[in-house]
Motif scaffolding. Structure first.
Motif, PDB file in Angstrom:
ATOM      1  N   TYR A  36       0.811  -1.231   0.000  1.00  0.00           N
ATOM      2  CA  TYR A  36       0.000   0.000   0.000  1.00  0.00           C
ATOM      3  C   TYR A  36       0.838   1.271   0.000  1.00  0.00           C
ATOM      4  N   ALA A  37       2.047   1.189   0.519  1.00  0.00           N
ATOM      5  CA  ALA A  37       2.825   2.421   0.702  1.00  0.00           C
ATOM      6  C   ALA A  37       4.035   2.530  -0.234  1.00  0.00           C
ATOM      7  N   SER A  38       4.311   1.489  -1.028  1.00  0.00           N
ATOM      8  CA  SER A  38       5.442   1.564  -1.956  1.00  0.00           C
ATOM      9  C   SER A  38       5.056   2.411  -3.164  1.00  0.00           C
ATOM     10  N   ALA A  39       6.059   2.825  -3.938  1.00  0.00           N
ATOM     11  CA  ALA A  39       5.782   3.546  -5.187  1.00  0.00           C
ATOM     12  C   ALA A  39       5.000   2.633  -6.128  1.00  0.00           C
ATOM     13  N   THR A  40       5.334   1.337  -6.093  1.00  0.00           N
ATOM     14  CA  THR A  40       4.640   0.356  -6.923  1.00  0.00           C
ATOM     15  C   THR A  40       3.145   0.347  -6.622  1.00  0.00           C
ATOM     16  N   ALA A  41       2.811   0.393  -5.330  1.00  0.00           N
ATOM     17  CA  ALA A  41       1.405   0.392  -4.919  1.00  0.00           C
ATOM     18  C   ALA A  41       0.715   1.672  -5.363  1.00  0.00           C
ATOM     19  N   LEU A  42       1.415   2.787  -5.241  1.00  0.00           N
ATOM     20  CA  LEU A  42       0.837   4.076  -5.651  1.00  0.00           C
ATOM     21  C   LEU A  42       0.548   4.077  -7.154  1.00  0.00           C
ATOM     22  N   ILE A  43       1.468   3.517  -7.923  1.00  0.00           N
ATOM     23  CA  ILE A  43       1.274   3.451  -9.383  1.00  0.00           C
ATOM     24  C   ILE A  43       0.094   2.528  -9.720  1.00  0.00           C
ATOM     25  N   ARG A  44      -0.007   1.410  -9.000  1.00  0.00           N
ATOM     26  CA  ARG A  44      -1.131   0.481  -9.209  1.00  0.00           C
ATOM     27  C   ARG A  44      -2.466   1.198  -8.989  1.00  0.00           C
ATOM     28  N   ASP A  45      -2.548   1.956  -7.910  1.00  0.00           N
ATOM     29  CA  ASP A  45      -3.791   2.661  -7.596  1.00  0.00           C
ATOM     30  C   ASP A  45      -4.058   3.793  -8.596  1.00  0.00           C
ATOM     31  N   THR A  46      -2.976   4.446  -9.034  1.00  0.00           N
ATOM     32  CA  THR A  46      -3.105   5.519 -10.036  1.00  0.00           C
ATOM     33  C   THR A  46      -3.715   4.969 -11.325  1.00  0.00           C
ATOM     34  N   LYS A  47      -3.194   3.814 -11.773  1.00  0.00           N
ATOM     35  CA  LYS A  47      -3.691   3.209 -13.021  1.00  0.00           C
ATOM     36  C   LYS A  47      -5.162   2.839 -12.896  1.00  0.00           C
ATOM     37  N   LYS A  48      -5.530   2.282 -11.746  1.00  0.00           N
ATOM     38  CA  LYS A  48      -6.934   1.892 -11.516  1.00  0.00           C
ATOM     39  C   LYS A  48      -7.845   3.109 -11.618  1.00  0.00           C
ATOM     40  N   GLU A  49      -7.429   4.197 -10.967  1.00  0.00           N
ATOM     41  CA  GLU A  49      -8.250   5.409 -10.940  1.00  0.00           C
ATOM     42  C   GLU A  49      -8.311   6.032 -12.343  1.00  0.00           C
ATOM     43  N   MET A  50      -7.202   5.952 -13.079  1.00  0.00           N
ATOM     44  CA  MET A  50      -7.193   6.493 -14.448  1.00  0.00           C
ATOM     45  C   MET A  50      -8.165   5.729 -15.340  1.00  0.00           C
ATOM     46  N   ASP A  51      -8.223   4.391 -15.150  1.00  0.00           N
ATOM     47  CA  ASP A  51      -9.163   3.578 -15.939  1.00  0.00           C
ATOM     48  C   ASP A  51     -10.602   3.998 -15.655  1.00  0.00           C
ATOM     49  N   LYS A  52     -10.845   4.326 -14.369  1.00  0.00           N
ATOM     50  CA  LYS A  52     -12.213   4.698 -13.973  1.00  0.00           C
ATOM     51  C   LYS A  52     -12.577   6.110 -14.434  1.00  0.00           C
ATOM     52  N   CYS A  53     -11.563   6.957 -14.573  1.00  0.00           N
ATOM     53  CA  CYS A  53     -11.825   8.380 -14.840  1.00  0.00           C
ATOM     54  C   CYS A  53     -11.111   8.838 -16.109  1.00  0.00           C
ATOM     55  N   PRO A  54     -11.724   8.627 -17.266  1.00  0.00           N
ATOM     56  CA  PRO A  54     -11.060   9.005 -18.535  1.00  0.00           C
ATOM     57  C   PRO A  54     -10.824  10.511 -18.668  1.00  0.00           C
TER      58      PRO A  54
END
Ligand code: ZN
Length: 315
Positions: A184-202
């Motif tokens: 949850y706190a790694s850069a990897t986790a932040l990027i994972r969450d960023t991609k998810k949110e980008m998919d949801k919000c074009p």
């Protein structure tokens, strides 16, 4: 006093001559050939080291060599048990090999502990006796200093701060468990969450920012939320909550004077830190009435590993 500090990574080996005030006198480095044996690569690095010492000052009196490297190590015997990024090094008696070539005592510890030692002695933690360091990168590395001493547990296998579970049955972690702080706190986790949110919000600005940056990295969400993008602010908020909850756990267990953050995400500085500080304050730094915990960004940058490795010798 002078010592050599070596920082071994998955793609390169970096070294420096460091004095006992934490000053780097000269640096040297070598790219790692992953197809070569660990023994060949270490011997090649010893050649680089010998040349660099001679170029700097061949009369310098060195006390020893310290090494920080990732992986599972037998630190007392100086043996690499397994190193995920350098599989050809497994079983390597690294300390003995370097000691024999260089005629100096060699000390080894894992990279996270060594970087913590560097920051504790000569970086952002130098004014404190009790500190926690967290490196927010591909994973979350960490180190603990208690009463000025590095604490790493039985057989030096503790202080795995990234693998404290903060959500049971949560996201999968690289260690094989679920819900670790690292997930949850790694850069990897932040990027994972960023991609998810980008998919949801074009319509999110994060799409534009990632195009500007040429990729989706941790900077996307910081930049878009600075520009006021609502989707990015949601990602930021979740990230800050998880990071802060993890830090609150460390506050409750260790009650350090300071938590030092390093790694790419920490380089966002006060924009991130102020949000975490706000969260910590609102949650009373863990327990009502307990002392405030300072939050700082590491100050030695890429030198923390080399300086910390040299500290293994001085101590
Ligand atoms: Zn884990």
């Amino acid at each position: 006093m002078f010592a050599i500090g070596i920082d071994i990574g998955g793609t390169s080996i970096k070294g420096a001559i460091v004095n006992d005030t934490g000053k780097v006198l000269t640096r040297f480095a070598m790219d790692v050939n992953k197809n070569a044996s660990g023994e060949d690569e270490v011997n090649r690095f010893c050649d680089v080291m010998i040349k660099s010492i001679n170029d700097y000052d061949n009369s310098i009196k060195l006390e020893g060599i310290g090494i920080g490297m990732p992986g599972i190590l037998d630190m007392d015997k100086g043996v690499v048990i397994t190193s995920p990024n350098l599989p050809k090094w497994n079983g390597l008696h690294i300390s003995k090999l370097i000691s024999k070539r260089m005629g100096l005592p060699v000390y080894i510890n894992n990279d996270a502990n060594v970087a913590t030692l560097g920051e504790a002695r000569f970086g952002s933690g130098k004014e404190y006796s009790n500190l926690i360091m967290l490196t927010l990168g591909t994973g979350v590395g960490g180190g603990i200093i208690i009463d000025n001493k590095l604490y790493d547990g039985n057989k030096h296998m503790g202080a795995e701060l990234g693998h404290m579970v903060i959500r049971v049955n949560g996201e999968k972690c690289g260690c094989g468990r679920r819900g670790c702080f690292e997930a949850y706190a790694s850069a990897t986790a932040l990027i994972r969450d960023t991609k998810k949110e980008m998919d949801k919000c074009p319509d999110s600005l994060m799409h534009d920012v990632s195009k500007e940056l040429g990729k989706i990295n941790a900077k996307v969400v910081f930049e878009a939320s600075r520009r006021g993008d609502k989707a990015a602010i949601r990602v930021m908020k979740r990230y800050v909550n998880y990071l802060s909850e993890g830090i609150l756990n460390y506050c409750n267990i260790f009650r350090p004077e300071v938590v030092v953050l390093s790694g790419g995400v920490a380089n966002e500085g006060d924009y991130l830190l102020d949000q975490v500080r706000h969260y910590l304050k609102n949650h009373k730094y863990g327990m009502k009435g307990s002392p405030k915990v300072e939050l700082k960004v590491a100050s030695l940058g890429y030198d923390s590993g080399k300086i910390g490795a040299a500290c293994l010798v001085f101590e």
